[in-house]
Design an enzyme around this catalytic site. Structure first.
Site, PDB file in Angstrom:
ATOM      1  NE  ARG A 151     -11.415  -9.139  -2.061  1.00  0.00           N
ATOM      2  CZ  ARG A 151     -11.845  -8.255  -3.226  1.00  0.00           C
ATOM      3  NH1 ARG A 151     -12.221  -8.508  -4.659  1.00  0.00           N
ATOM      4  NH2 ARG A 151     -11.699  -6.889  -2.808  1.00  0.00           N
ATOM      5  CE  LYS A 172      -3.961  -1.690   2.544  1.00  0.00           C
ATOM      6  NZ  LYS A 172      -5.041  -1.493   1.472  1.00  0.00           N
TER       7      LYS A 172
HETATM    8  N1  BES Z   1      -8.380  -3.439   4.216  1.00  0.00           N
HETATM    9  C1  BES Z   1      -8.358  -2.983   2.876  1.00  0.00           C
HETATM   10  C2  BES Z   1      -9.829  -2.156   2.629  1.00  0.00           C
HETATM   11  C3  BES Z   1     -10.019  -0.817   3.286  1.00  0.00           C
HETATM   12  C4  BES Z   1      -9.229   0.248   2.747  1.00  0.00           C
HETATM   13  C5  BES Z   1     -11.154  -0.625   4.041  1.00  0.00           C
HETATM   14  C6  BES Z   1      -9.386   1.495   3.491  1.00  0.00           C
HETATM   15  C7  BES Z   1     -11.220   0.514   4.544  1.00  0.00           C
HETATM   16  C8  BES Z   1     -10.409   1.662   4.301  1.00  0.00           C
HETATM   17  C9  BES Z   1      -8.497  -4.290   2.277  1.00  0.00           C
HETATM   18  O1  BES Z   1      -7.811  -5.292   2.378  1.00  0.00           O
HETATM   19  C10 BES Z   1      -7.901  -3.695   0.680  1.00  0.00           C
HETATM   20  O2  BES Z   1      -6.920  -3.456   0.596  1.00  0.00           O
HETATM   21  N2  BES Z   1      -8.678  -3.707  -0.345  1.00  0.00           N
HETATM   22  C11 BES Z   1      -8.292  -3.276  -1.740  1.00  0.00           C
HETATM   23  C12 BES Z   1      -8.967  -4.117  -2.661  1.00  0.00           C
HETATM   24  C13 BES Z   1      -8.415  -4.115  -4.008  1.00  0.00           C
HETATM   25  C14 BES Z   1      -6.681  -4.707  -4.141  1.00  0.00           C
HETATM   26  C15 BES Z   1      -9.098  -4.906  -4.939  1.00  0.00           C
HETATM   27  C16 BES Z   1      -9.050  -2.041  -2.108  1.00  0.00           C
HETATM   28  O3  BES Z   1     -10.134  -1.769  -1.461  1.00  0.00           O
HETATM   29  O4  BES Z   1      -8.542  -0.837  -2.364  1.00  0.00           O
HETATM   30 ZN    ZN Z   2      -5.811  -5.282   1.983  1.00  0.00          ZN
END
Ligand code: BES
Ligand code: ZN
Ligand code: ZN
Length: 446
Positions: free
Chosen positions: A300, A226
């Protein structure tokens, strides 16, 4: 103990008609009965005789929630009477507004103003909801260095001891032996071993309710790392796990006649030489193969195994809570959790419960036409969608693959964190939709 000071809720008209002796003082102090404002009324000796609070058009859980920290410490009582449900809400809001997170502060929170419960307050409920909310807040706000998979296990184990629940944990390499390959794969790169926490409570009577929580104790994104801003808040990525533990605590404290099972997939999504890689293909507990399009879509993956296990016992209601997607936040903002549900009756019941309890949530569709976006050319399914739109929906559709179709299922995609302070909801970790879920479950056993 000092006598409790009476609090009156007044609108501008009531100020004139019901408190004529205080009008001059109120005028001098700039108080005219506007909603949200307060005015302390002194007696002849300069002590507080009573407190006037601006009455909103509709009283809700948050009407008094700023008072515990804005009134001088000491006992207070409400002069007006309210319906049972409003009395309970006002009392609960006061308790929720009394929270502070001071674990890391030398100076602990000082004494607060306290509210005596009116006779018609459901104190047992308010206490259960307060304790559960405090638990969620503490768990989510505690930074990842002190809140890893092991600490989540410890929390569940304390709950099990307190309410005489049974608990089983499968950790580290045992996850492979016991066939939880996705939980293992996501968590294996952390020095803090991944685990599946499995808690059971209940007497055998009543419906089987299974709660599943995403417990990613820190989400670095894995090798699909990230950005700095994207990672900053990711201590809260175990918010779904915290919320199901809080909900479980409420259910057990209120002794709802249900058979409860709680499954928490507790992992840390870290980077190391053995980390899960983009385009790795894994065989899930269900037996289907998953291509890892992105290691940051880890929630997921761990939920896939936990939901398949949950599903195998045919629960009467299956609920998962997860800080699953940024897309759900783009759709609804951070203060409104999204939920998906395969039963329209349950959807309506949950929406109404949220509305009735000042615990709002919003329904998004399991739009099956988007399922093909998860197709993989080399595996049974990809963990990310081919396009970037509708990310909360495609994430929910991914989860749905790991649920037997006939099980009533709610998936809640929540923020679990207040970015700003609102009355009764200080900045930091928080439960969102937990009281609404409790109400829904309570209605099932009535
Ligand atoms: N934990 C995050 C989602 C998230 C981010 C929740 C910010 C609340 C606030 C999750 O694991 C994630 O990183 N999801 C990605 C999915 C993508 C790679 C398809 C996202 O939401 O960008
Ligand atoms: Zn994630
Ligand atoms: Zn995550």
């Amino acid at each position: 103990m000092a006598d409790a000071i009476a609090i009156y809720l007044v609108n501008p008209e009531q100020l004139q008609t019901e408190h004529p002796d205080s009008v001059t003082w109120c005028q001098a102090s700039g108080f005219s009965g506007q909603s949200g404002n307060i005015c302390l009324i002194p007696d002849a000796n300069g002590k507080i005789a009573k407190v006037l609070v601006g009455r909103p058009e509709r009283c809700d859980t948050w009407t008094l929630a700023d008072l515990p920290k804005s009134l001088p410490a000491g006992p207070y009582t409400l002069a007006d009477t309210f319906s049972d449900s409003n009395a309970t809400k006002l009392y609960l809001g006061w308790q929720l507004g009394s929270y502070s997170f001071d674990r890391y502060k030398l100076a602990k929170a000082s004494l607060l103003a306290t509210l005596q419960a009116a006779d018609n307050v459901d104190v047992a409920y308010a206490k259960a909801a307060t304790e559960a909310t405090y638990l969620v807040r503490d768990l989510v706000t505690t930074p990842a260095n002190n809140m890893g998979p092991e600490q989540l296990e410890e929390t569940a184990s304390n709950l099990a001891d307190r309410y005489e629940a049974k608990m089983k944990v499968i950790a580290g390499g045992d996850l492979v032996i016991e066939n939880y390959p996705m939980i293992y794969a996501v968590g294996k790169a952390s020095t803090r071993a991944p685990r599946l926490i499995d808690l059971r409570w209940g007497s055998g009577e009543g419906p089987k309710i299974t709660l599943v929580g995403k417990g990613v104790c820190f989400d670095s994104g894995g090798l699909n790392i990230k950005s700095a801003t994207g990672m900053r808040l990711m201590k809260k990525d175990m918010g779904g796990a915290a919320q199901v533990l809080g909900l479980a605590q409420m259910i057990m404290a209120m002794e709802l006649p249900v058979n409860l099972r709680v499954l928490v997939a507790a992992v840390e999504n870290s980077i190391a030489g053995n980390a899960l890689r983009p385009l790795d293909i894994l065989t899930s507990r269900k037996g289907t193969t998953i291509e890892v399009g992105n290691t940051d879509a880890e929630g997921r993956l761990v939920l896939a195994d936990a939901l398949w296990e949950a599903s195998s016992e045919d629960p009467d209601l299956l609920i998962d809570c997860a800080t699953l997607t940024g897309a759900a936040r783009v759709a609804l903002g951070t203060e409104l959790p999204a939920f998906f549900c395969n039963s329209s009756q349950t959807t309506q019941a949950l929406l109404s419960a949220g509305l009735a309890l000042d615990d709002p949530l919003w329904n998004l569709p399991l739009h099956t036409a988007y399922r093909s976006m998860l197709d993989s050319s080399v595996a049974d399914i990809n963990n990310i969608a081919s396009g970037s739109y509708g990310g909360a929906i495609t994430a929910a559709l991914f989860l749905q693959e790991f649920i037997q179709t006939d099980i009533p299922w709610i998936h809640m995609d929540l923020m679990a964190y207040n970015l700003r302070s609102l009355p009764g909801r200080p900045e930091g970790g928080d439960a969102m939709g937990m009281r609404a879920l409790f109400e829904l479950i309570k209605q099932r056993v009535k």
